[in-house]
Structures are given as structure tokens and as C-alpha cells.
Design a protein around this motif. Structure first.
Motif, PDB file in Angstrom:
ATOM      1  N   PRO A 178       0.701  -1.082   0.085  1.00 15.58           N
ATOM      2  CA  PRO A 178      -0.046   0.203  -0.083  1.00 15.58           C
ATOM      3  C   PRO A 178       0.983   1.135   0.164  1.00 15.58           C
ATOM      4  O   PRO A 178       2.097   1.188   0.414  1.00 15.58           O
ATOM      5  CB  PRO A 178      -0.711   0.127   1.243  1.00 15.58           C
ATOM      6  N   ARG A 179       0.378   2.343  -0.629  1.00 20.14           N
ATOM      7  CA  ARG A 179       1.142   3.357  -0.775  1.00 20.14           C
ATOM      8  C   ARG A 179       1.278   3.970   0.813  1.00 20.14           C
ATOM      9  O   ARG A 179       0.642   4.093   1.765  1.00 20.14           O
ATOM     10  CB  ARG A 179       0.336   4.471  -1.304  1.00 20.14           C
ATOM     11  N   GLY A 180       2.512   4.552   0.870  1.00 19.81           N
ATOM     12  CA  GLY A 180       3.024   5.009   2.033  1.00 19.81           C
ATOM     13  C   GLY A 180       3.766   3.873   3.210  1.00 19.81           C
ATOM     14  O   GLY A 180       3.655   4.056   4.401  1.00 19.81           O
ATOM     15  N   ASP A 181       3.799   2.622   2.612  1.00 23.26           N
ATOM     16  CA  ASP A 181       4.027   1.572   3.451  1.00 23.26           C
ATOM     17  C   ASP A 181       5.512   1.936   4.036  1.00 23.26           C
ATOM     18  O   ASP A 181       6.277   1.945   3.237  1.00 23.26           O
ATOM     19  CB  ASP A 181       3.916   0.163   2.744  1.00 23.26           C
ATOM     20  N   LEU A 182       5.745   1.653   5.368  1.00 27.49           N
ATOM     21  CA  LEU A 182       6.989   2.086   5.838  1.00 27.49           C
ATOM     22  C   LEU A 182       7.744   0.759   6.353  1.00 27.49           C
ATOM     23  O   LEU A 182       8.904   1.031   7.288  1.00 27.49           O
ATOM     24  CB  LEU A 182       7.085   2.943   6.768  1.00 27.49           C
ATOM     25  N   THR A 183       7.418  -0.271   6.107  1.00 27.17           N
ATOM     26  CA  THR A 183       8.011  -1.626   6.531  1.00 27.17           C
ATOM     27  C   THR A 183       9.528  -1.800   5.587  1.00 27.17           C
ATOM     28  O   THR A 183       9.477  -0.940   4.672  1.00 27.17           O
ATOM     29  CB  THR A 183       7.277  -2.920   6.421  1.00 27.17           C
ATOM     30  N   MET A 184      10.192  -2.681   6.406  1.00 31.09           N
ATOM     31  CA  MET A 184      11.574  -3.046   5.360  1.00 31.09           C
ATOM     32  C   MET A 184      11.157  -3.377   4.077  1.00 31.09           C
ATOM     33  O   MET A 184      12.072  -2.896   3.250  1.00 31.09           O
ATOM     34  CB  MET A 184      12.461  -3.824   6.303  1.00 31.09           C
ATOM     35  N   GLU A 185      10.490  -4.058   3.793  1.00 33.51           N
ATOM     36  CA  GLU A 185      10.042  -4.802   2.635  1.00 33.51           C
ATOM     37  C   GLU A 185       9.476  -3.959   1.745  1.00 33.51           C
ATOM     38  O   GLU A 185       9.321  -3.723   0.580  1.00 33.51           O
ATOM     39  CB  GLU A 185       9.595  -6.113   2.720  1.00 33.51           C
ATOM     40  N   GLY A 186       8.423  -3.047   2.360  1.00 37.14           N
ATOM     41  CA  GLY A 186       7.260  -2.307   1.479  1.00 37.14           C
ATOM     42  C   GLY A 186       7.916  -0.978   1.031  1.00 37.14           C
ATOM     43  O   GLY A 186       7.266  -0.464   0.363  1.00 37.14           O
ATOM     44  N   ILE A 192      14.124   0.788  -4.084  1.00 34.75           N
ATOM     45  CA  ILE A 192      15.134   1.295  -5.143  1.00 34.75           C
ATOM     46  C   ILE A 192      16.376   0.741  -5.046  1.00 34.75           C
ATOM     47  O   ILE A 192      17.267   0.313  -5.907  1.00 34.75           O
ATOM     48  CB  ILE A 192      14.863   2.914  -5.011  1.00 34.75           C
ATOM     49  N   ASP A 193      16.694   0.755  -3.965  1.00 33.52           N
ATOM     50  CA  ASP A 193      18.111   0.254  -3.489  1.00 33.52           C
ATOM     51  C   ASP A 193      18.388  -1.136  -3.919  1.00 33.52           C
ATOM     52  O   ASP A 193      19.366  -1.568  -4.437  1.00 33.52           O
ATOM     53  CB  ASP A 193      18.412   0.077  -2.114  1.00 33.52           C
ATOM     54  N   ARG A 194      17.377  -1.887  -3.484  1.00 33.65           N
ATOM     55  CA  ARG A 194      17.099  -3.418  -4.110  1.00 33.65           C
ATOM     56  C   ARG A 194      17.448  -3.703  -5.728  1.00 33.65           C
ATOM     57  O   ARG A 194      18.043  -4.438  -6.035  1.00 33.65           O
ATOM     58  CB  ARG A 194      16.141  -4.199  -3.788  1.00 33.65           C
ATOM     59  N   SER A 195      16.792  -2.495  -6.231  1.00 32.48           N
ATOM     60  CA  SER A 195      16.588  -2.684  -7.653  1.00 32.48           C
ATOM     61  C   SER A 195      17.972  -2.029  -8.512  1.00 32.48           C
ATOM     62  O   SER A 195      18.330  -2.445  -9.644  1.00 32.48           O
ATOM     63  CB  SER A 195      15.291  -1.851  -8.287  1.00 32.48           C
ATOM     64  N   ILE A 196      18.469  -1.182  -8.100  1.00 30.65           N
ATOM     65  CA  ILE A 196      19.772  -0.059  -8.528  1.00 30.65           C
ATOM     66  C   ILE A 196      21.099  -0.727  -8.059  1.00 30.65           C
ATOM     67  O   ILE A 196      22.190  -0.625  -8.790  1.00 30.65           O
ATOM     68  CB  ILE A 196      19.384   1.160  -8.826  1.00 30.65           C
ATOM     69  N   ILE A 205      17.446  -7.482   1.875  1.00 30.20           N
ATOM     70  CA  ILE A 205      16.453  -6.697   1.336  1.00 30.20           C
ATOM     71  C   ILE A 205      16.293  -5.143   1.637  1.00 30.20           C
ATOM     72  O   ILE A 205      15.789  -4.411   0.989  1.00 30.20           O
ATOM     73  CB  ILE A 205      14.982  -7.232   1.639  1.00 30.20           C
ATOM     74  N   HIS A 206      17.582  -4.668   2.531  1.00 27.42           N
ATOM     75  CA  HIS A 206      17.530  -3.310   2.854  1.00 27.42           C
ATOM     76  C   HIS A 206      18.982  -3.037   3.240  1.00 27.42           C
ATOM     77  O   HIS A 206      19.577  -3.825   3.824  1.00 27.42           O
ATOM     78  CB  HIS A 206      16.563  -2.979   4.080  1.00 27.42           C
ATOM     79  N   ASP A 207      19.633  -1.764   2.861  1.00 28.49           N
ATOM     80  CA  ASP A 207      20.663  -1.453   3.378  1.00 28.49           C
ATOM     81  C   ASP A 207      20.716   0.031   4.015  1.00 28.49           C
ATOM     82  O   ASP A 207      20.260   1.122   3.474  1.00 28.49           O
ATOM     83  CB  ASP A 207      21.735  -1.307   2.220  1.00 28.49           C
ATOM     84  N   PRO A 208      21.051  -0.086   5.469  1.00 27.14           N
ATOM     85  CA  PRO A 208      20.900   1.295   6.197  1.00 27.14           C
ATOM     86  C   PRO A 208      21.621   2.328   5.651  1.00 27.14           C
ATOM     87  O   PRO A 208      21.449   3.568   6.040  1.00 27.14           O
ATOM     88  CB  PRO A 208      21.276   0.878   7.556  1.00 27.14           C
ATOM     89  N   GLU A 209      22.654   1.912   4.801  1.00 33.07           N
ATOM     90  CA  GLU A 209      23.677   3.018   4.262  1.00 33.07           C
ATOM     91  C   GLU A 209      23.585   2.956   2.671  1.00 33.07           C
ATOM     92  O   GLU A 209      24.368   3.140   1.936  1.00 33.07           O
ATOM     93  CB  GLU A 209      24.974   2.772   4.554  1.00 33.07           C
ATOM     94  N   GLY A 210      22.290   2.794   2.227  1.00 26.73           N
ATOM     95  CA  GLY A 210      21.883   2.597   0.896  1.00 26.73           C
ATOM     96  C   GLY A 210      22.093   3.935   0.194  1.00 26.73           C
ATOM     97  O   GLY A 210      22.314   5.064   0.863  1.00 26.73           O
ATOM     98  N   LEU A 211      21.720   4.009  -1.074  1.00 26.76           N
ATOM     99  CA  LEU A 211      21.811   5.262  -1.810  1.00 26.76           C
ATOM    100  C   LEU A 211      20.669   6.006  -1.631  1.00 26.76           C
ATOM    101  O   LEU A 211      20.828   7.282  -1.240  1.00 26.76           O
ATOM    102  CB  LEU A 211      21.892   4.765  -3.565  1.00 26.76           C
ATOM    103  N   MET A 212      19.538   5.605  -1.528  1.00 26.03           N
ATOM    104  CA  MET A 212      18.029   6.636  -1.438  1.00 26.03           C
ATOM    105  C   MET A 212      18.337   7.596  -0.302  1.00 26.03           C
ATOM    106  O   MET A 212      17.777   8.774  -0.137  1.00 26.03           O
ATOM    107  CB  MET A 212      16.979   5.969  -1.847  1.00 26.03           C
ATOM    108  N   SER A 213      18.653   6.838   1.098  1.00 21.87           N
ATOM    109  CA  SER A 213      18.486   7.450   2.133  1.00 21.87           C
ATOM    110  C   SER A 213      19.507   8.224   2.272  1.00 21.87           C
ATOM    111  O   SER A 213      19.929   9.052   3.490  1.00 21.87           O
ATOM    112  CB  SER A 213      18.409   6.380   3.312  1.00 21.87           C
ATOM    113  N   THR A 214      20.492   8.616   1.564  1.00 22.25           N
ATOM    114  CA  THR A 214      21.611   9.338   1.452  1.00 22.25           C
ATOM    115  C   THR A 214      20.954  10.987   1.318  1.00 22.25           C
ATOM    116  O   THR A 214      21.626  11.864   1.767  1.00 22.25           O
ATOM    117  CB  THR A 214      22.798   9.165   0.528  1.00 22.25           C
ATOM    118  N   ILE A 215      19.750  10.821   0.574  1.00 23.55           N
ATOM    119  CA  ILE A 215      19.210  12.151   0.137  1.00 23.55           C
ATOM    120  C   ILE A 215      19.072  12.997   1.554  1.00 23.55           C
ATOM    121  O   ILE A 215      19.279  14.310   1.870  1.00 23.55           O
ATOM    122  CB  ILE A 215      17.763  12.104  -0.473  1.00 23.55           C
ATOM    123  N   PRO A 216      18.245  12.534   2.650  1.00 22.50           N
ATOM    124  CA  PRO A 216      18.047  13.190   3.764  1.00 22.50           C
ATOM    125  C   PRO A 216      19.390  13.448   4.582  1.00 22.50           C
ATOM    126  O   PRO A 216      19.359  14.427   5.382  1.00 22.50           O
ATOM    127  CB  PRO A 216      17.133  12.427   4.747  1.00 22.50           C
TER     128      PRO A 216
END
Length: 372
Positions: A178-186, A192-196, A205-216
Motif C-alpha cells: 500500500p502507498r506509504g508503506d514504511l516496513t522494511m520490505e514495503g 529502489i536500493d534493491r533494484s539499482i 532486502i534493505h541497506d541502512p547505508e543505501g543510496l536513496m536514504s543518502t538524500i536526507p
């Protein structure tokens, strides 16, 4: 882990080196002292401290979550003193741009080495996201904003980054969620990190130092830059500067907990509420260190931390090249045996930190500092 922005500057903040060292103290082994105290005593008091020196599984905040962003904040505070000084001496923005990019990318490379060692591996086994990489990229982009925008624009950038990131996660999700899902998988960021991202992610399925979360995280660096500019350039009395930083920190923490109701404080996602929360605590810590050390002149107590702060990258990277446990046992195993069970684990944890500090003190006396 800290950027070596502590070059020889006439307006150098002793408190900044000390705060960096205080931060690094907790991840060079000090946390294990308190874990050991809890294991030995079973005391709820030591248990509370021990818990604070761990990371929550997903949402929430412990003191240990502050260590990483505090380093990035400190790197930002140093920018007006290092990059700003070079600009005042006549360096062009383009010259400083290449210096900033070089530093940022060097940290990315060091982060990959820290994760994977100096060895050849299949691409699928390499983890590219890293603490140093996050600091390098966020530092780099925050400094580019600093170089090419005035202070008002920097403030606007700060809010655009955290509000934009909130909206991004609020109105998107991974496919099938669902839109706005904030679980690790959702959540959309992890998807995006898993994809690129090539190689493997820290949590599959998640990296705490991934690319997208570098934005904030760029906003965290910008907050440090704005704070450094305030300390360096404001005509406000230094004591009042410390008070204003302390007050701003309290406001940030309050706003973070309000935002937490809609966008949880989450280090793994570097959520916008997390940016405000760690920014608030960073401001409070800096205000205390700045007031005690640079305003009141109480420096002797902070020397221990300054020695660590002056060579923070060296001690962070050293664990991959120096077997500190072996060294500690070589010098102090007899002491642990003499103390005996169960307190020997506490004593050896203290000795572990002491050995590292003595190494850093030797480097400090020889004026040997690992710079990026």
C-alpha cells in the motif's frame, strides 16, 4: 569515520575535535564496557545503558543511533572553518569543488574497503553501501550547496530535502504494498536500493547505508554547516551562541517527536523525523562542549577525547589491519586472569579501549594524522 577537516586553522574549535573524539569513543570499544557491566551485574541501571548502546530493529531511537549522524553533523560544522577559510584566502569555488569531490569519493572507496577488505571478490559478494560512503556523499553534496548558495538558500535546501523525502515515502511504496508503506520490505527507498545497487545489501532486502536514504543525510550535513556558520560568523556573544544552539536542539527534538506520529523516527531509513531528532541532540552536545571548552576554557578534561578525534578515520579503519583483541591480550591478559570471573570481561573491555587510545596518543605526539 570523521572527515579530516580539522586542518591548521586560526579559529579552530577545540570543542569540535573533542566532540568528534567523544563520538568515536563509543564505537572504538567503549560500548562493550557497559554491555559487560550489565552481563556481570544484571543491574537494571546498566541494562538501560546497555540497551541505549544498541540499535532498534526498525523504528525508534537509542543513543547509539546518534553516533553516525553526529559525525556527519560535525563534518558540516567544520566546513565554514576549512572550506570557508580557503575561499577567504583566494581559492576559487571550482578549486574547492574538486577538493570536496575528491574527499567525498575517497571516503566512498574507504567505505568499500572497510566492508570488504583488500581482496578480490565476485560482484555479488561486495557491499557498496557503507558508513564512510554515506558520510562522503552527504558531505560532498552538502558542501557543493555551501559553495554555490547563500545561507538563506542553504536553509531552504535543508527543508526541501527533509520535506521532499517525507512526501516521497508517503506517496510511494514497493510494488504490491500500500502507498506509504514504511516496513522494511514495503518502503520505496529499500525497493529502489534493491533494484539499482550492485552487490549485496546489508540486510538482504534493505541497506541502512543505501543510496536513496543518502538524500536526507545531506540535510544532516547542511545543518552542521549552518551551525558552523553561526558559530564562526555571528556577532552574538559566545555564551549566547551556546544557549541558542541548546534551545534550537530542544525545538528540533520536540518537532521530531511530533513528526514521529506520521513519519517514524527511523535510522534505517534516515527518516526526516530522524534528521530533526539527531540534529537536535547534536546541537545540544555541541552547545555543551562549545560552552565548556571554547567559551569557559575548560580544556584539560577534553584532551582524552581530542586525541581520539584528531585521528578518527585511522582508528575506524584500523580494525581491518590491526588485531586489537590480540594486542590487548598480549599486554593485559594477565590482568584479566588476576581479576578472574566474572569481572575480567569488564577489565578487558576497559583495557581494549585503553590500548587503542595509547596508540592514538603515540600518533598524536608524533603529529601523524590520517587525512582524506
Amino acid at each position: 569515520m570523521a572527515l579530516r577537516t580539522t586542518t591548521n586553522i586560526s579559529e579552530r574549535l577545540y570543542s569540535l575535535d573533542a566532540l568528534r573524539g567523544f563520538d568515536m569513543f563509543w564505537i572504538m570499544g567503549a560500548e562493550e564496557i557497559f554491555h559487560a557491566l550489565y552481563r556481570v551485574t544484571g543491574s537494571p541501571f546498566w541494562g538501560t545503558i546497555s540497551t541505549e548502546l544498541t540499535h532498534p530493529d526498525w523504528n525508534g531511537f537509542h543513543f547509539y543511533d546518534l553516533i553516525f549522524p553526529l559525525f556527519l553533523f560535525i563534518a558540516g560544522v567544520a566546513t565554514p572553518y576549512s572550506v570557508g577559510r580557503e575561499l577567504q584566502k583566494g581559492k576559487t569555488k571550482q578549486q574547492m569543488l574538486w577538493r570536496v569531490i575528491r574527499r567525498g569519493l575517497t571516503l566512498v572507496i574507504l567505505g568499500i574497503i572497510y566492508n570488504n577488505g583488500l581482496q578480490l571478490r565476485p560482484l555479488s559478494e561486495i557491499r557498496f553501501g557503507s558508513v564512510l560512503g554515506r558520510i562522503g556523499l552527504a558531505y560532498m553534496f552538502a558542501n557543493i550547496i555551501y559553495l554555490y548558495s547563500k545561507q538563506l538558500a542553504q536553509i531552504i535546501w535543508f527543508f526541501v530535502l527533509i520535506i521532499g523525502y517525507w512526501l516521497l515515502l508517503k506517496f510511494t511504496s514497493a510494488p504490491g504494498f500500500p502507498r506509504g508503506d514504511l516496513t522494511m520490505e514495503g518502503n520505496f527507498v529499500s525497493y529502489i536500493d534493491r533494484s539499482i545497487l550492485p552487490g549485496h545489501l546489508y540486510l538482504t532486502i534493505h541497506d541502512p547505508e543505501g543510496l536513496m536514504s543518502t538524500i536526507p543525510a545531506i540535510a544532516t550535513g547542511l545543518l552542521g554547516i549552518l551551525t558552523g556558520s553561526f558559530i564562526k560568523n555571528s556577532l552574538v556573544d559566545p555564551s549566547k551562541k551556546a544557549l541558542w544552539m541548546f534551545g534550537a536542539g530542544l525545538v528540533f527534538i520536540a518537532l521530531a517527536h511530533l513528526w514521529d506520529l506520521d513519519f517514524p523516527i527511523n535510522k534505517n531509513l534516515w527518516s526526516s523525523s530522524f534528521v530533526l531528532n539527531v540534529g537536535g541532540y547534536s546541537l545540544i552536545l555541541l552547545s555543551v562542549f562549545y560552552y565548556l571548552i571554547d567559551v569557559k576554557g575548560y580544556k584539560k578534561w577534553a584532551f582524552y577525547f581530542k586525541v581520539i578525534g584528531m585521528n578518527s578515520i585511522l582508528i575506524y579503519m584500523s580494525g581491518h589491519f590491526i588485531n586489537w583483541e590480540y594486542t590487548t591480550n598480549g599486554f593485559f591478559k594477565w590482568l584479566g586472569q588476576w581479576v578472574g570471573d566474572p569481572w575480567n570481561i569488564v577489565v578487558m573491555a576497559i583495557c581494549y579501549v585503553m590500548i587503542k587510545w595509547l596508540f592514538l596518543y603515540f600518533m598524536y605526539r608524533k603529529k601523524i594524522f590520517l587525512r582524506v
